[in-house]
Design an enzyme around this catalytic site. Structure first.
Site, PDB file in Angstrom:
ATOM      1  N   ARG A  47      -3.412  41.348 -28.913  1.00  9.26           N
ATOM      2  CA  ARG A  47      -3.872  40.137 -29.614  1.00  9.26           C
ATOM      3  C   ARG A  47      -3.810  40.302 -31.129  1.00  9.26           C
ATOM      4  O   ARG A  47      -3.650  39.341 -31.869  1.00  9.26           O
ATOM      5  CB  ARG A  47      -5.291  39.751 -29.144  1.00  9.26           C
ATOM      6  CG  ARG A  47      -5.902  38.600 -29.910  1.00  9.26           C
ATOM      7  CD  ARG A  47      -6.980  37.816 -29.162  1.00  9.26           C
ATOM      8  NE  ARG A  47      -7.871  38.596 -28.336  1.00  9.26           N
ATOM      9  CZ  ARG A  47      -8.842  39.405 -28.804  1.00  9.26           C
ATOM     10  NH1 ARG A  47      -9.056  39.513 -30.086  1.00  9.26           N
ATOM     11  NH2 ARG A  47      -9.590  40.086 -27.963  1.00  9.26           N
ATOM     12  N   TYR A  99       3.660  14.122 -37.779  1.00  8.73           N
ATOM     13  CA  TYR A  99       3.566  14.556 -36.395  1.00  8.73           C
ATOM     14  C   TYR A  99       2.213  14.116 -35.811  1.00  8.73           C
ATOM     15  O   TYR A  99       1.171  14.309 -36.444  1.00  8.73           O
ATOM     16  CB  TYR A  99       3.716  16.078 -36.337  1.00  8.73           C
ATOM     17  CG  TYR A  99       3.712  16.603 -34.934  1.00  8.73           C
ATOM     18  CD1 TYR A  99       4.787  16.369 -34.090  1.00  8.73           C
ATOM     19  CD2 TYR A  99       2.624  17.308 -34.444  1.00  8.73           C
ATOM     20  CE1 TYR A  99       4.778  16.825 -32.791  1.00  8.73           C
ATOM     21  CE2 TYR A  99       2.612  17.771 -33.138  1.00  8.73           C
ATOM     22  CZ  TYR A  99       3.685  17.528 -32.319  1.00  8.73           C
ATOM     23  OH  TYR A  99       3.671  17.979 -31.025  1.00  8.73           O
ATOM     24  N   ASP A 171       5.234  21.587 -43.449  1.00  7.54           N
ATOM     25  CA  ASP A 171       5.751  21.684 -42.083  1.00  7.54           C
ATOM     26  C   ASP A 171       7.273  21.543 -42.178  1.00  7.54           C
ATOM     27  O   ASP A 171       7.785  20.470 -42.494  1.00  7.54           O
ATOM     28  CB  ASP A 171       5.133  20.566 -41.226  1.00  7.54           C
ATOM     29  CG  ASP A 171       5.568  20.611 -39.760  1.00  7.54           C
ATOM     30  OD1 ASP A 171       6.638  21.189 -39.474  1.00  7.54           O
ATOM     31  OD2 ASP A 171       4.858  20.042 -38.906  1.00  7.54           O
ATOM     32  N   LYS A 196      10.957  24.243 -31.413  1.00  4.17           N
ATOM     33  CA  LYS A 196      12.038  23.298 -31.663  1.00  4.17           C
ATOM     34  C   LYS A 196      13.343  24.040 -31.993  1.00  4.17           C
ATOM     35  O   LYS A 196      13.895  24.685 -31.136  1.00  4.17           O
ATOM     36  CB  LYS A 196      11.604  22.310 -32.738  1.00  4.17           C
ATOM     37  CG  LYS A 196      10.164  21.771 -32.546  1.00  4.17           C
ATOM     38  CD  LYS A 196      10.017  20.935 -31.287  1.00  4.17           C
ATOM     39  CE  LYS A 196       8.567  20.607 -30.924  1.00  4.17           C
ATOM     40  NZ  LYS A 196       7.760  19.996 -31.973  1.00  4.17           N
TER      41      LYS A 196
HETATM   42  C1  LIG Z   1       6.423  19.883 -32.296  1.00  3.34           C
HETATM   43  C2  LIG Z   1       5.915  19.787 -33.672  1.00  3.34           C
HETATM   44  C3  LIG Z   1       4.670  20.340 -34.025  1.00  3.34           C
HETATM   45  C4  LIG Z   1       3.760  20.998 -33.026  1.00  3.34           C
HETATM   46  O1  LIG Z   1       4.318  22.138 -32.471  1.00  3.34           O
HETATM   47  P1  LIG Z   1       4.044  22.667 -30.959  1.00  3.34           P
HETATM   48  O2  LIG Z   1       4.908  23.867 -30.881  1.00  3.34           O
HETATM   49  O3  LIG Z   1       4.433  21.552 -30.040  1.00  3.34           O
HETATM   50  O4  LIG Z   1       2.584  22.960 -30.874  1.00  3.34           O
HETATM   51  C5  LIG Z   1       4.278  20.219 -35.347  1.00  3.34           C
HETATM   52  N1  LIG Z   1       5.045  19.600 -36.267  1.00  3.34           N
HETATM   53  C6  LIG Z   1       6.232  19.054 -35.951  1.00  3.34           C
HETATM   54  C7  LIG Z   1       7.036  18.389 -37.014  1.00  3.34           C
HETATM   55  C8  LIG Z   1       6.706  19.127 -34.650  1.00  3.34           C
HETATM   56  O5  LIG Z   1       7.882  18.573 -34.341  1.00  3.34           O
END
Ligand SMILES: *Cc1c(COP(=O)(O)O)cnc(C)c1O
Length: 378
Positions: A47, A99, A171, A196
């Site tokens: 962890r 998001y 982000d 992604k």
């Molecule tokens: C998918 C996504 C998230 C969240 O990520 P997870 O891996 O699904 O928890 C945050 N910001 C953006 C722009 C995303 O596309």
């Protein structure tokens, strides 16, 4: 070293024990230590950290030009660890178009921690400037944004946040460091959903934070992750590491396809408008041209005829799947308003498209037949 080379090699030293070119997956949850807890190879308990995750973090820091990275079990675990590290009584500015998970975190969870999130139009640096001051401790950017592809000027907003003693978080999931490196433009921390484009194959969940400086904030969040436990599994760290080897190659194919699809949709009679920063008439085109190497493979478009027409188009597609998420090899489409809960934020005529790495001709043919079929009176 150029980005493409780094992507292939960062964190990829051959295994010291066997010479294996592909890294081993260390599944061990615990590591032998001395009688008084002396660490032998730097590890203690999974962890807190493990060798496979270390490789991934080394690679992520290198790709985002940061001094250190922390991997998490999901993008939301990374995002919430960062935002919840703000002191009680802070205010954070977030983008109006963002998001959905961020919006829910801001509405339902941050207030419980005494953190107030205020939505501003981050596409307009003057609006951000007007909202700064007082107890604003951080600005959150998502550029391009989900699902309307708004572009924020990272360098201009970094100058503002620095002048106000606030932190800038970005982000970078849609762009990836192959196209945009926010730390080099003045951001303090970059967040990723590695679920992604990093993973890239719709088969592994993960998240990450990359820090411009390996300093207090990094230490604080590393400690938080260790204690609150939003960690990535070693297997998922390994899959993500494998995905990022081909990130630059995939991104250039993704972007070339997206440009062709956006241009096709922009001239289609059944399409009212296309949101893609690569189109010259996009309001963020000039800023995107300055801060991005290419315009990405996410776009959204408004179908002429409103909600019913948009649903009809989505329903007629044969090759492009209706599914949430993005960044995989396969193209995905989604009527966001249908999946955003009882008070959808997205316009009803909007479809979001994650353009994959199929051939653009096939994607365009599928969209064309679906737009035509949806336009037929039934
Ligand atoms: C998918 C996504 C998230 C969240 O990520 P997870 O891996 O699904 O928890 C945050 N910001 C953006 C722009 C995303 O596309």
């Amino acid at each position: 070293m150029r980005f493409e080379t780094l992507a292939v090699h960062a964190g990829g030293e051959p295994d010291a024990e066997t010479g294996a070119i592909a890294p081993p997956i260390h599944l061990a949850t615990t590591f032998r230590h001395g009688p008084a807890g002396e660490r032998i190879a730097g590890f203690e308990y999974v962890r807190e950290g493990n060798p496979t995750q270390d490789r991934l973090e080394t690679a992520l820091a290198a790709l985002e030009q940061g001094e250190a990275a922390l991997a998490f079990g999901s993008g939301m675990a990374a995002m919430s660890a960062l935002l919840e590290s703000l002191p009680n009584g802070s205010r954070v500015l977030i983008p109006r178009d963002c998001y959905t998970g961020l919006r829910v975190l801001a509405l339902e969870f941050l207030p419980l921690r005494g953190i107030e999130a205020v939505a501003v139009d981050t596409g307009d640096a003057a609006a951000v400037a007007a909202a700064l001051g007082g107890n604003v401790r951080a600005v959150w950017l998502e550029t391009p944004s989900n699902p309307q592809l708004q572009v924020a000027d990272i360098a201009a907003i970094a100058t503002l946040t620095r002048a106000h003693g606030a932190l800038l978080f970005c982000d970078n999931t849609f762009a990836t460091p192959a196209l945009q490196q926010p730390l080099g433009l003045g951001a303090d921390v970059v967040m990723h959903s590695t679920t992604k484009y990093f993973g890239g194959h719709s088969d592994v969940m993960g998240g990450a934070l990359v820090f411009a400086h390996k300093a207090d904030l990094y230490e604080q969040i590393a400690h938080r992750r260790h204690v609150t436990g939003g960690v990535l599994s070693p297997f998922n760290a390994w899959l993500t590491l494998r995905g990022l080897r081909s990130l630059p190659a995939r991104m250039s194919w993704h972007c070339a396809n997206a440009r062709r699809v956006a241009e096709f949709l922009a001239t289609h009679a059944q399409v009212r408008a296309v949101n893609y920063p690569g189109l010259p008439d996009h309001p963020g085109h000039a800023v995107a041209t300055r801060q991005m190497r290419d315009f990405g493979a996410m776009l959204s478009f408004h179908v002429a005829g409103g909600r019913e027409a948009a649903l009809a188009v989505a329903g007629q597609l044969k090759l492009i799947h209706n599914a949430t998420s993005l960044g995989g090899c396969e193209s995905l489409i989604e009527h966001r308003a249908s999946v955003e809960g009882p008070n959808p934020f997205s316009p009803q005529d909007l479809l979001r498209l994650s353009v994959g790495i199929e051939h653009a001709d096939d994607l365009i043919a599928d969209l064309d037949q679906a737009l035509r079929a949806a336009a037929q009176p039934s």
